[in-house]
Scaffold this active site. Structure first.
Site, PDB file in Angstrom:
ATOM      1  N   GLU A   1     100.083 -36.339  15.097  1.00 17.40           N
ATOM      2  CA  GLU A   1     101.059 -36.987  15.957  1.00 17.40           C
ATOM      3  C   GLU A   1     102.495 -36.693  15.492  1.00 17.40           C
ATOM      4  OE1 GLU A   1     102.975 -39.109  18.742  1.00 17.40           O
ATOM      5  OE2 GLU A   1     100.793 -38.935  18.753  1.00 17.40           O
TER       6      GLU A   1
ATOM      7  N   THR B   1     100.803 -36.400  24.321  1.00 16.14           N
ATOM      8  CA  THR B   1      99.763 -36.197  23.305  1.00 16.14           C
ATOM      9  C   THR B   1      98.432 -35.782  23.925  1.00 16.14           C
ATOM     10  OG1 THR B   1     100.767 -37.736  21.727  1.00 16.14           O
ATOM     11  CG2 THR B   1      98.401 -37.352  21.512  1.00 16.14           C
TER      12      THR B   1
ATOM     13  N   HIS C   1     103.651 -42.299  14.682  1.00 22.64           N
ATOM     14  CA  HIS C   1     104.031 -42.434  16.090  1.00 22.64           C
ATOM     15  C   HIS C   1     105.390 -43.113  16.182  1.00 22.64           C
ATOM     16  CE1 HIS C   1     103.833 -43.396  20.364  1.00 22.64           C
ATOM     17  NE2 HIS C   1     102.754 -42.640  20.465  1.00 22.64           N
TER      18      HIS C   1
END
Length: 625
Positions: free
Chosen positions: A252, A294, A409
């Protein structure tokens, strides 16, 4: 001589035009502010024309009679379009696009990413709202000063003319090939959204009509993709790792610039740096995400197809049939799984994953995973990695494990106990400093994971891949990144994500400077495994002698591309010759025709991807499979 209007009527008419003019001016000014933010030149006449349309619509509502309900309705209309404009502002800051009607289905996920959305709000955003109070005051003034006489003809005329202005601005100057930003710069957000809605409806009708032509088109597509497949066997590693496990980590928000970076002598990514020394490293790899962000990154990496969907693939085409990596590996006797520490319905993964070929989906509610450590949006990366090693012991071999990391994130605010870097005061608490702390956490979790794989004798039988899904910091942070780290964070470096592929028992690292993308991961892996069957793949293996290339459908102006030789920056007007072609050796512009071949490729590949996805034809390209 009798005047056509009484004194009171003349007063009301002047008040009407003042109100319409004031609303139009407020709307055009904040539209101009948005256009200034996206760094385009506004078409002031067309913007004033369409803004006058909104002013006339609100004026027509007010003119229809003296009523508090109509006053409230007029203000509510202005408030709604203001919210729409600001939603476009926030969406543009992250996705390089305005909102599309299809995205309304994602409204239920706003709560899950509210902290991320908060980071998109700038201190100067009060300029998008300061007019609300002024418009409210003018509307109340109109209400108080207006006479009680009803003027239905005047009201209807204003409504019809206002709507005509907006619709004319939506359909006369705007064209389908214009970028979202260019549409806004020409006529404003309302015509841009109306044009987009019309285009969406017409595309659905067109798709149904084109279904009759599928057979002929599939024949041409099949020929094109078979030629693309020839490259597989030219890799020096073709088939060398047949039957080996595969673990693929989609990291991420991992950009390339933190790798190898030191802050006051301290490495940001010591474990990733160590992994690179014994792996194949591709530093010139770029994202290819769409509006699914994502989820689209994982789709591209596992399917090697452009994510041509306004809502993101997992939202728009979750139950299509695919020829994904997991599905192909399942056919080769692999056990397949996907892992994500959030809720199973986040970005529709619970519905989409079975069609991607995953036999198991490990998530926060799965019985085999413990919620023993929650950070941010779900189970921490370290906990996920540790628990997956235990699951591997039970899995049938060989296995394919795809893991989407989560802890790193946005907004990158790690709890104190998980901040492992000793950052200087200049970085502490800044977006850049928070991002580095978050990256360091992921790096440490990854190091623990690799050590456990080695301890359980899984490492030497596994192809291990780590790549970034998309950029972490935002365009607004580029000056801070430059100031604090002396790192350039313009568009090309922002799109740059790392790709590391460790071969089983590899001891010496190799760096490959070829330009690549997430699209190339799947064909690189099928080449390593020696899978000899025709596949729908628009990427190519990264281990062969060829010119590197990455085309873009989203995130920047569509049909832009980067390559070893040239970079092409497409124009917002959609005309090839209006774009800019840069020679990567001299870093200077050259004749745009030098980029024609690369432009034609991204144009063709995106059109084929869109056609196959819309009509659910991916498996039918090679029906014998």
């Amino acid at each position: 001589m009798l005047l056509p209007f009484s004194k009171n009527q003349r007063h009301t008419i002047l008040l009407f035009f003042f109100t319409v003019g004031f609303i139009s001016l407020c709307w055009v000014l904040k539209t101009l502010y948005f256009i200034h933010e996206i760094e385009l030149a506004p078409h002031k006449k067309l913007l004033l024309f369409s803004s006058s349309g909104l002013g006339l619509l609100i004026g027509g509502i007010l003119a229809s009679g003296k009523s508090k309900f109509k006053l409230s309705f007029a203000f509510l209309l202005y408030l709604i379009v203001s919210f729409l404009l600001y939603a476009d502002v926030l969406y543009e800051r992250y996705y390089d696009s305005i909102l599309h009607i299809e995205l309304l289905s994602q409204a239920n996920q706003v709560g899950d990413v509210k902290d991320s959305i908060a980071t998109l709000v700038y201190k100067t955003d009060y300029w998008y709202w300061i007019d609300i109070v002024l418009v409210a005051m003018v509307l109340v003034l109109f209400y108080k000063k207006k006479d009680k006489e009803k003027t239905p003809i005047r009201s209807l005329t204003a409504l019809v003319v206002g709507m005509a202005f907006i619709l004319t601005a939506a359909f006369y100057p705007l064209k389908d090939n214009f970028s979202d930003q260019y549409k806004v710069a020409l006529t404003g957000i309302l015509p841009a959204h109306i044009h987009d809605l019309s285009n969406t409806i017409s595309k659905k009708v067109e798709a149904e009509e084109n279904a009759l032509q599928q057979t002929g088109e599939l024949k041409e597509i099949r020929k094109y993709l078979k030629e693309n497949q020839i490259y597989q066997k030219s890799s020096p590693y073709y088939g060398k790792f047949n039957g080996k496990n595969i673990i693929m980590i989609q990291a991420e928000s991992l950009n390339t610039f933190p790798l190898g970076l030191e802050v006051k002598g301290e490495e940001v990514t010591p474990n990733i740096n160590k992994l690179i020394k014994t792996s194949h490293y591709y530093p010139n790899t770029y994202l290819q995400i769409g509006h699914g962000n994502t989820s689209d990154a994982e789709f591209v990496a596992n399917n090697s197809v452009y994510p041509m969907a306004e809502r993101g693939i997992y939202k728009q085409y979750p139950t299509n049939d695919y020829l994904s990596l997991a599905k192909v590996l399942k056919g080769e006797g692999y056990s397949t799984s996907a892992t994500h520490g959030n809720k199973p319905d986040f970005w529709n993964r619970e519905l989409a994953y079975p069609k991607q070929g995953y036999q198991a989906f490990y998530h926060i509610n799965h019985s085999k995973l413990k919620r023993d450590e929650i950070i941010g949006m779900g189970i921490s990366d370290e906990s996920i990695f540790k628990q997956m090693v235990n699951i591997y012991k039970e899995d049938k071999k060989p296995f394919y494990s795809f893991i989407v990391s989560l802890t790193n994130h946005r907004p990158f605010e790690m709890p104190k106990d998980y901040q492992f870097m000793n950052l200087p005061d200049s970085l502490t608490g800044t977006p850049t400093g928070n991002y580095l702390q978050s990256i360091r956490y992921f790096d440490q979790a990854l190091g623990i994971y690799i050590d456990l794989l080695k301890k359980e004798n899984i490492w030497d039988d596994t192809i291990f891949i780590v790549y970034g899904d998309h950029y972490g910091l935002l365009p607004k942070d580029k000056s801070e990144v430059k100031k604090l780290l002396n790192v350039t964070f313009e568009e090309k470096s922002r799109f740059n994500i790392p790709l590391i592929i460790h071969h089983p028992k590899q001891k010496t690292g190799e760096t490959h400077d070829i330009v690549g993308s997430q699209m190339d991961i799947y064909p690189t892996l099928t080449s390593l495994l020696g899978i000899d069957r025709p596949l729908v793949q628009f990427g190519k293996p990264l281990d062969i002698e060829r010119k590197g290339y990455v085309g873009f459908a989203y995130e920047t102006t569509r049909y832009s591309f980067y390559s070893d030789d040239y970079d092409y920056i497409a124009s917002h007007d959609g005309i090839f010759s209006s774009g800019k072609c840069i020679n990567n050796e001299t870093k200077k512009p050259v004749n745009v025709n030098a980029c024609q071949k690369g432009y034609n490729k991204v144009l063709k590949d995106t059109e084929i991807s869109s056609f196959l996805l819309k009509n659910n034809l991916l498996p039918q390209v090679f029906p014998q499979q």
